[in-house]
Scaffold this motif. Structure first.
Motif, PDB file in Angstrom:
ATOM      1  N   SER A   1     108.243  53.671 -92.860  1.00 56.75           N
ATOM      2  CA  SER A   1     107.384  52.389 -93.882  1.00 56.75           C
ATOM      3  C   SER A   1     108.398  51.691 -94.549  1.00 56.75           C
ATOM      4  O   SER A   1     108.450  51.395 -95.558  1.00 56.75           O
ATOM      5  CB  SER A   1     106.467  52.486 -95.221  1.00 56.75           C
ATOM      6  N   GLY A   2     108.834  51.142 -93.303  1.00 59.11           N
ATOM      7  CA  GLY A   2     110.916  50.222 -93.886  1.00 59.11           C
ATOM      8  C   GLY A   2     110.512  49.157 -93.549  1.00 59.11           C
ATOM      9  O   GLY A   2     109.436  48.199 -93.326  1.00 59.11           O
ATOM     10  N   ALA A   3     111.462  48.385 -92.806  1.00 61.46           N
ATOM     11  CA  ALA A   3     111.685  46.976 -92.599  1.00 61.46           C
ATOM     12  C   ALA A   3     110.021  47.017 -91.169  1.00 61.46           C
ATOM     13  O   ALA A   3     109.908  45.836 -91.515  1.00 61.46           O
ATOM     14  CB  ALA A   3     113.252  46.595 -91.748  1.00 61.46           C
ATOM     15  N   GLN A   4     110.230  47.401 -90.786  1.00 62.60           N
ATOM     16  CA  GLN A   4     108.825  46.867 -89.683  1.00 62.60           C
ATOM     17  C   GLN A   4     107.375  46.987 -90.037  1.00 62.60           C
ATOM     18  O   GLN A   4     106.734  46.229 -89.491  1.00 62.60           O
ATOM     19  CB  GLN A   4     108.548  47.861 -88.228  1.00 62.60           C
ATOM     20  N   GLN A   5     107.989  47.935 -91.559  1.00 66.57           N
ATOM     21  CA  GLN A   5     105.659  47.406 -92.023  1.00 66.57           C
ATOM     22  C   GLN A   5     106.259  47.363 -93.062  1.00 66.57           C
ATOM     23  O   GLN A   5     106.884  47.809 -94.182  1.00 66.57           O
ATOM     24  CB  GLN A   5     105.534  49.280 -91.519  1.00 66.57           C
ATOM     25  N   ALA A   6     105.476  46.275 -93.907  1.00 71.24           N
ATOM     26  CA  ALA A   6     105.525  46.102 -95.208  1.00 71.24           C
ATOM     27  C   ALA A   6     104.714  46.674 -96.189  1.00 71.24           C
ATOM     28  O   ALA A   6     105.174  45.970 -97.457  1.00 71.24           O
ATOM     29  CB  ALA A   6     104.675  44.607 -95.393  1.00 71.24           C
ATOM     30  N   SER A   7     104.351  47.826 -95.305  1.00 75.91           N
ATOM     31  CA  SER A   7     103.365  48.892 -96.714  1.00 75.91           C
ATOM     32  C   SER A   7     103.418  50.279 -95.980  1.00 75.91           C
ATOM     33  O   SER A   7     104.015  50.214 -94.914  1.00 75.91           O
ATOM     34  CB  SER A   7     102.124  48.652 -97.287  1.00 75.91           C
ATOM     35  N   VAL A   8     102.767  51.074 -96.655  1.00 83.51           N
ATOM     36  CA  VAL A   8     103.199  52.366 -95.947  1.00 83.51           C
ATOM     37  C   VAL A   8     101.431  52.494 -95.310  1.00 83.51           C
ATOM     38  O   VAL A   8     100.078  51.454 -95.967  1.00 83.51           O
ATOM     39  CB  VAL A   8     102.371  53.538 -97.432  1.00 83.51           C
TER      40      VAL A   8
END
Length: 186
Positions: free
Chosen positions: A155-162
């Motif tokens: 849930s890092g840079a590629q995704q805005a949230s979990v």
């Protein structure tokens, strides 16, 4: 059952998973304390947070630990807290407590499994009882990112949230932890 959730979160993803676990455990009727460990830039704030978390750790029957992955291990603020547990360990307070772990990293193959396994090394020393997510039976049907050790989220840079599937996995692990701990208490 008294459950402690102790975690460090730098971007909010680990905090989101901790919140999911708290809400689910409270809905199941458990008493939950939540300790978000601070960054290490203010000694007074850190000492106060550690004192509260140590009290919660000592009184809990089951503990969920959360951290962002840092090069295949836990974050510095969480490791600093773990280092403060020596008196509890020396008194035998941590032995036989049920413990499970969750982690979040910024990328696939970001060290989720090794981060959780690093926790297990500590739990072995304490004599704690490790509750893994598992990879057999019903657990095979759960979205655990291929991780039988605990819950992990990318849930890092590629995704805005979990991702929601990771919240589902967190509810599963939290419930598994208290179910196994309650079975031992009988």
């Amino acid at each position: 059952m008294q459950v402690a959730i102790i975690f460090h979160s730098s971007t909010g993803n680990v905090a989101a998973l901790a919140g999911t676990a708290k809400d689910h455990l409270e809905a199941l009727g458990h008493s939950v304390t939540v300790d978000a460990l601070p960054e290490l830039d203010d000694a007074e704030v850190t000492a106060q947070a550690h004192a509260r978390a140590l009290d919660h750790l000592a009184s809990a029957e089951a503990v969920l630990w959360g951290t962002p992955g840092r090069y295949g291990s836990m974050s510095g603020p969480l490791k600093h807290f773990i280092d403060q547990t020596l008196p509890l360990h020396q008194q035998g307070v941590l032995a036989d407590k049920f413990m499970a772990t969750f982690a979040s990293t910024a990328s696939n193959h970001g060290g989720q499994e090794s981060t959780i396994l690093a926790f297990n090394n500590i739990f072995y020393h304490w004599g704690a009882i490790i509750v893994p997510a598992g990879a057999a039976g019903e657990a095979q049907q759960k979205p655990l990112n291929g991780n039988p050790y605990g819950v992990s989220s990318v849930s890092g840079a590629q995704q805005a949230s979990v991702p929601e599937e990771n919240h589902e996995a967190m509810r599963y692990l939290a419930e598994r932890l208290v179910t196994i701990a309650a079975g031992r208490a009988r």
